[in-house]
Motif scaffolding. Structure first.
Motif, PDB file in Angstrom:
ATOM      1  N   TYR A   1      13.180  13.793  -6.828  1.00  0.00           N
ATOM      2  CA  TYR A   1      12.434  12.891  -7.712  1.00  0.00           C
ATOM      3  C   TYR A   1      13.390  11.928  -8.415  1.00  0.00           C
ATOM      4  O   TYR A   1      13.094  10.743  -8.588  1.00  0.00           O
ATOM      5  CB  TYR A   1      11.660  13.698  -8.761  1.00  0.00           C
ATOM      6  CG  TYR A   1      10.288  14.149  -8.306  1.00  0.00           C
ATOM      7  CD1 TYR A   1       9.380  13.236  -7.739  1.00  0.00           C
ATOM      8  CD2 TYR A   1       9.876  15.475  -8.463  1.00  0.00           C
ATOM      9  CE1 TYR A   1       8.118  13.645  -7.337  1.00  0.00           C
ATOM     10  CE2 TYR A   1       8.611  15.891  -8.056  1.00  0.00           C
ATOM     11  CZ  TYR A   1       7.736  14.974  -7.495  1.00  0.00           C
ATOM     12  OH  TYR A   1       6.489  15.365  -7.098  1.00  0.00           O
ATOM     13  N   LYS A   2      14.551  12.437  -8.796  1.00  0.00           N
ATOM     14  CA  LYS A   2      15.539  11.575  -9.456  1.00  0.00           C
ATOM     15  C   LYS A   2      16.011  10.482  -8.493  1.00  0.00           C
ATOM     16  O   LYS A   2      16.146   9.315  -8.881  1.00  0.00           O
ATOM     17  CB  LYS A   2      16.729  12.417  -9.923  1.00  0.00           C
ATOM     18  CG  LYS A   2      17.782  11.602 -10.681  1.00  0.00           C
ATOM     19  CD  LYS A   2      18.977  12.460 -11.058  1.00  0.00           C
ATOM     20  CE  LYS A   2      20.040  11.606 -11.747  1.00  0.00           C
ATOM     21  NZ  LYS A   2      21.258  12.380 -12.046  1.00  0.00           N
ATOM     22  N   ASN A   3      16.244  10.855  -7.232  1.00  0.00           N
ATOM     23  CA  ASN A   3      16.655   9.867  -6.236  1.00  0.00           C
ATOM     24  C   ASN A   3      15.577   8.826  -5.984  1.00  0.00           C
ATOM     25  O   ASN A   3      15.880   7.696  -5.586  1.00  0.00           O
ATOM     26  CB  ASN A   3      17.013  10.562  -4.915  1.00  0.00           C
ATOM     27  CG  ASN A   3      18.312  11.337  -5.007  1.00  0.00           C
ATOM     28  OD1 ASN A   3      19.199  10.986  -5.784  1.00  0.00           O
ATOM     29  ND2 ASN A   3      18.441  12.404  -4.234  1.00  0.00           N
ATOM     30  N   LEU A   4      14.319   9.214  -6.224  1.00  0.00           N
ATOM     31  CA  LEU A   4      13.192   8.285  -6.070  1.00  0.00           C
ATOM     32  C   LEU A   4      12.888   7.564  -7.379  1.00  0.00           C
ATOM     33  O   LEU A   4      11.848   6.897  -7.494  1.00  0.00           O
ATOM     34  CB  LEU A   4      11.954   9.054  -5.587  1.00  0.00           C
ATOM     35  CG  LEU A   4      12.018   9.614  -4.169  1.00  0.00           C
ATOM     36  CD1 LEU A   4      10.861  10.559  -3.908  1.00  0.00           C
ATOM     37  CD2 LEU A   4      12.011   8.478  -3.148  1.00  0.00           C
ATOM     38  N   ASN A   5      13.784   7.724  -8.377  1.00  0.00           N
ATOM     39  CA  ASN A   5      13.637   7.091  -9.690  1.00  0.00           C
ATOM     40  C   ASN A   5      12.368   7.530 -10.420  1.00  0.00           C
ATOM     41  O   ASN A   5      11.785   6.759 -11.187  1.00  0.00           O
ATOM     42  CB  ASN A   5      13.667   5.557  -9.551  1.00  0.00           C
ATOM     43  CG  ASN A   5      15.008   5.054  -9.060  1.00  0.00           C
ATOM     44  OD1 ASN A   5      16.052   5.527  -9.516  1.00  0.00           O
ATOM     45  ND2 ASN A   5      14.990   4.127  -8.121  1.00  0.00           N
ATOM     46  N   LYS A   6      11.938   8.756 -10.184  1.00  0.00           N
ATOM     47  CA  LYS A   6      10.792   9.321 -10.897  1.00  0.00           C
ATOM     48  C   LYS A   6      11.340  10.347 -11.889  1.00  0.00           C
ATOM     49  O   LYS A   6      11.281  11.561 -11.663  1.00  0.00           O
ATOM     50  CB  LYS A   6       9.813   9.963  -9.917  1.00  0.00           C
ATOM     51  CG  LYS A   6       9.192   8.956  -8.942  1.00  0.00           C
ATOM     52  CD  LYS A   6       8.197   9.637  -7.999  1.00  0.00           C
ATOM     53  CE  LYS A   6       7.555   8.616  -7.056  1.00  0.00           C
ATOM     54  NZ  LYS A   6       6.578   9.246  -6.131  1.00  0.00           N
ATOM     55  N   THR A   7      11.898   9.828 -12.986  1.00  0.00           N
ATOM     56  CA  THR A   7      12.629  10.689 -13.913  1.00  0.00           C
ATOM     57  C   THR A   7      11.720  11.691 -14.617  1.00  0.00           C
ATOM     58  O   THR A   7      12.142  12.813 -14.899  1.00  0.00           O
ATOM     59  CB  THR A   7      13.373   9.838 -14.951  1.00  0.00           C
ATOM     60  OG1 THR A   7      12.432   8.944 -15.562  1.00  0.00           O
ATOM     61  CG2 THR A   7      14.468   9.014 -14.297  1.00  0.00           C
TER      62      THR A   7
END
Length: 921
Positions: A494-500
């Motif tokens: 999720y972090k890599n997909l910018n979904k913090t």
């Protein structure tokens, strides 16, 4: 070894080589997968720069044996062969797979020699061929880390062959083969731990094969001695002496091995081996059931899987579980074979006994009988036990083929088995081509193992396919909801997909699944070290928010309190403290980490960055040098230490700075920053042609490299090549229209070289649009007005400029000149200004500002403050360089200040001459 293989004919050896090559040729096209990544790609012990002694201090994966997170797998000789591979081909997977194939051939040939001790020649070849093609061996042969099995097996069999020569004429003892056996056992054990079990096989061989005893005879002798009706025969005393020597040697090896692991067993979790942490009777029932599971894999290797951990085999929790029937059947069959082999004399029983020894004894370390292991089932550990299985099958086949009725059928069956096994092995090799193919093939066999879903996700993640990776990670959490690692994987993706927000939620779930602290119980012993990374990952995520830095620090401190030797927590906390502008505390964190690991080049690099923040360049350079001593190819240390030397202003350091930058560009040939800074060094050394070449190389790699474009133009302007500078400045201003210094330089060249007053005026006006308070731009625009003979406008302009810089004497003088000129023209009513003199004044006046342009030369040399970490520190490098590349240096060296002052004095003298000319007119 060659001497012991003397009675294996060349034709037999050639047959085995051909069969192995036919089965495993495609393994040469496979890469590094699964455990290969940790043992090969991430293992610094393979690098020539790592001292050889580290191989004997670290485990199989390159982790110091003293650390609690160590797997305690001590196989230095196997790692040594990896290091030799690396020496000749670095990380070219073909050479690693080829050497594995060669070792498998050697094992097959030595195994043929062993078979001939108990079987006839034809049956021995059959057993050896069955072993060569068996699909269960793909994990040991095609998986590079399986080399531990191959090497250990070579010395295991060689030790046994050596021991068979310890019986001399008239039952005398020949000590040389025994000494050689002990040595070979030690070598086998240094390749893999199970090598020590050959001692048990030697003991069984000595008693039941070499001496020819049977269990009834031994029992009868023991009864007679206990009753006092007889004494121990001399031959039996000799046997006891040999066994005592063997057992004492083995005990010595065990003591050394325990010392090596420092009396600590590795930390495994219930995810690695669920039965190991289960209550009775589930633990005993499951461990016993795993024995027929392994036997079935040898008998029917149709469904093979690279990972049998977690929920692959559900726990046997009740006596009523139908799987207990398989366990009972297995033990009945095994028991009948043991009774047959020990009770009855004859060659057949001896063959069966040695086959059983090869099956059972090497498997004991993996059986969970004495200590828990980190897996449920592992196909690679069946490599040696399969030798005994192949001997049993070949022996049974010989019995059948000797009966005329079944002879033809036995040959047909043997041919089918060999052919199908060879095809299965060939096909199975392709599964090991990549991590994705390997784990997808495993999911076809078993969908209840969350680790497999996670590993497919990792393979997709490595390909930057985060959306698909996320699907597999989420599936892993559904298969095993309490799998901490799976939730961490979801959070990271999720972090890599910018979904913090979603990432933080996943990390919080993982954190909630961590075992709670129990007073009086050591926390680290109850949790896998990598699971503590949830605190690191969560802190790294939330520290992107400036308002949550203290919260992130609390998480780091929590991880450290749970595990005081958690090195990565200190490293990450040090980075955070630097961000929080607390360099002294960051220094303490890194020094604590260095107490745990003084061989980590990244830590010395990070400490150097701290000293830069503390304005202590001398200490910073020392720490950069320590990092480079440990890792001469440490890219960030090479780059930043070179910049630090360059910034010092010490000409004596420039040659070393140049060497480090040359080393850096060799490591990173596509990074324009390296070539740019080489150009800057050449400019410092007045090597204009060299500087020009480096700058052009930097621009070739990165056409929009702002600082390289400007400094190349500046270099041309300083070396009387102003017209060559113009196209460079055009490129610079196309990419960066608001580059003030570029506009000043372009305006100067247009005015003084091209005599293009209109173009120069546009440049200076653009500067004032961007920054109305820019003194250089404003003053030069005043000169343009003077050049256009608009004296009133020039006067007004200079008044405004003087208001911006009231202490600049040259502006006051120029204003006086213009006013006197206006007065003179008013008196005489003439309007013919000395154009040439004015142009010269404009040119010289602008040159007084150009020493400040030298800031453009120094502005790119500010030291990077990227903080490396133990993994992937180079990934952050480029972004940081690009950010820092335009920063102005906080202060200039004494030499630079003196140079600027000299130029300023010279320019003022020229201005005085110009003023005298103007006043004369």
């Amino acid at each position: 070894l060659l001497e012991k293989m003397a009675d294996v004919s060349l034709k037999e050896a050639a047959l085995i080589v051909g069969v192995v090559a036919a089965c495993y040729w495609n393994s040469l096209f496979c890469g590094f997968v699964f455990d290969d990544v940790s043992a090969i790609l991430d293992n610094k012990d393979l690098h020539p720069s790592t001292p050889l002694k580290n191989l004997f201090q670290n485990d199989f994966w390159g982790t110091p044996m003293s650390e609690e997170r160590s797997h305690k797998s001590y196989r230095p000789l196997t790692v040594l062969t990896f290091r030799l591979n690396y020496l000749f081909s670095e990380l070219n997977a073909v050479s690693y797979h080829f050497l594995n194939l060669v070792f498998h051939v050697v094992v097959c040939i030595v195994f043929l020699k062993v078979c001939k001790l108990f079987l006839d020649n034809r049956s021995s070849i059959v057993a050896s061929l069955l072993f060569a093609v068996h699909p269960i061996h793909t994990e040991a042969v095609t998986g590079v880390v399986g080399r531990a099995e191959l090497l250990s097996s070579i010395f295991f069999l060689a030790a046994f062959l050596s021991y068979t020569k310890s019986k001399g004429p008239d039952n005398t003892i020949v000590w040389t083969p025994i000494a050689m056996t002990v040595l070979l056992v030690a070598v086998a054990t240094l390749c893999k731990e199970q090598g020590i079990t050959v001692v048990g096989i030697c003991c069984v061989y000595e008693v039941f094969i070499a001496q020819g005893y049977t269990l009834p005879v031994l029992l009868d002798t023991a009864v007679q001695i206990l009753r006092g009706k007889g004494s121990i025969p001399f031959s039996m005393l000799q046997t006891l002496l040999k066994l005592i020597v063997l057992m004492f040697s083995t005990l010595l090896l065990v003591v050394v091995r325990v010392q090596v692991i420092q009396s600590q067993l590795p930390v495994f979790t219930r995810f690695d081996n669920p039965a190991a942490v289960s209550p009775s009777p589930a633990r005993q029932l499951t461990f016993n059931y795993l024995l027929p599971v392994n036997a079935w894999l040898l008998l029917n290797p149709s469904e093979l899987c690279c990972d049998w951990t977690m929920g692959t085999i559900p726990l046997v929790e009740s006596l009523l579980d139908v799987r207990n029937v398989a366990t009972l059947t297995f033990f009945l069959f095994l028991g009948s074979l043991i009774v047959f082999s020990l009770r009855y004399p004859g060659d057949s029983s001896k063959t069966v006994l040695m086959a059983l020894c090869l099956i059972v004894l090497p498997f004991i370390p993996a059986s969970n009988l004495f200590f828990p292991v980190g897996f449920v089932v592992a196909e690679r550990v069946l490599y040696v036990p399969s030798m005994g299985f192949c001997i049993l099958v070949a022996h049974g086949w010989k019995k059948l083929s000797n009966k005329s009725v079944l002879r033809k059928m036995s040959w047909i069956c043997l041919t089918v088995v060999l052919f199908t096994h060879a095809l299965k092995t060939l096909h199975r090799n392709w599964d090991w081509e990549s991590e994705y193919t390997l784990f997808m093939s495993a999911l076809k066999v078993n969908k209840n193992n969350a680790k497999l879903w996670n590993n497919v996700g990792h393979a997709l993640e490595n390909e930057k396919n985060f959306e698909r990776a996320l699907q597999f990670f989420i599936q892993a959490t559904q298969v095993q909801p309490d799998d901490i690692g799976a939730h961490m994987n979801v959070g990271r993706t999720y972090k890599n997909l910018n979904k913090t927000k979603e990432a933080e939620e996943s990390y919080m779930i993982a954190k909630s699944l961590m075992p709670q602290i129990i007073p009086g119980k050591k926390y680290a012993a109850r949790v896998a070290p990598n699971h503590l990374n949830v605190y690191i990952n969560l802190a790294n995520l939330i520290r992107a928010n400036e308002s949550r830095l203290e919260e992130a620090d609390q998480l780091y401190r929590q991880a450290i309190s749970m595990r005081p030797d958690f090195k990565q927590a200190y490293i990450s906390r040090g980075e955070l403290l630097l961000k929080m502008n607390k360099p002294l505390q960051a220094k303490e964190a890194y020094l604590r980490a260095l107490e745990l690991d003084r061989t980590n080049a990244d830590l010395w690099y990070n400490l150097a960055i701290v000293y830069i923040e503390l304005k202590d360049p001398t200490e910073a350079l020392k720490n950069f040098n320590r990092a480079l001593e440990l890792n001469p190819t440490h890219k960030l240390a090479l780059f930043n230490s070179a910049l630090l030397m360059q910034e010092s202003g010490d000409a004596r350091l420039r040659p070393e700075a140049k060497q480090r930058l040359l080393h850096y560009v060799k490591e990173e040939p596509q990074d324009a920053n390296g070539y740019f800074n080489l150009g800057m060094l050449a400019m410092d050394d007045k090597k204009d042609l060299e500087a020009e070449a480096w700058m052009k190389k930097a621009i070739e790699l990165q056409p929009n490299f702002r600082s390289a474009l400007f400094n190349l133009a500046l270099l041309y302007s300083q070396t009387a090549k102003e017209l060559m500078a113009l196209p460079i400045l055009e490129d610079l201003l196309r990419y960066y229209p608001d580059h003030t210094k570029g506009l000043i330089l372009k305006g100067d060249i247009l005015m003084n070289q091209k005599k293009d007053i209109v173009g120069a005026k546009m440049c200076f006006e653009k500067i004032l649009q961007l920054d109305p308070t820019n003194v250089q731009g404003k003053h030069n625009l005043c000169v343009v007005y003077f050049e256009e003979r608009d004296l009133i406008k020039a006067e007004k302009c200079l008044v405004e400029t003087l208001a911006l810089a009231p202490h600049e004497e040259y502006i006051q003088r120029h204003l006086s000149i213009v006013r006197s000129k206006i007065a003179s023209l008013s008196a005489t009513e003439q309007s013919t200004p000395p154009a040439d003199g004015t142009a010269t004044a404009a040119a010289e006046e602008k040159k007084t500002s150009f020493p400040n342009l030298k800031k453009g030369k120094k502005e790119q040399k500010s030291t990077q403050t990227t903080v490396g970490n133990s993994k992937g520190h180079s990934k952050n490098k480029k972004g940081t360089e690009k950010n820092n590349v335009e920063k102005e240096t906080p202060k200039k060296s004494t030499k630079e200040i003196k140079d600027i002052e000299k130029k300023r004095v010279a320019a003022l003298k020229r201005l005085e001459e110009i003023e005298r000319i103007l006043n004369g007119e």
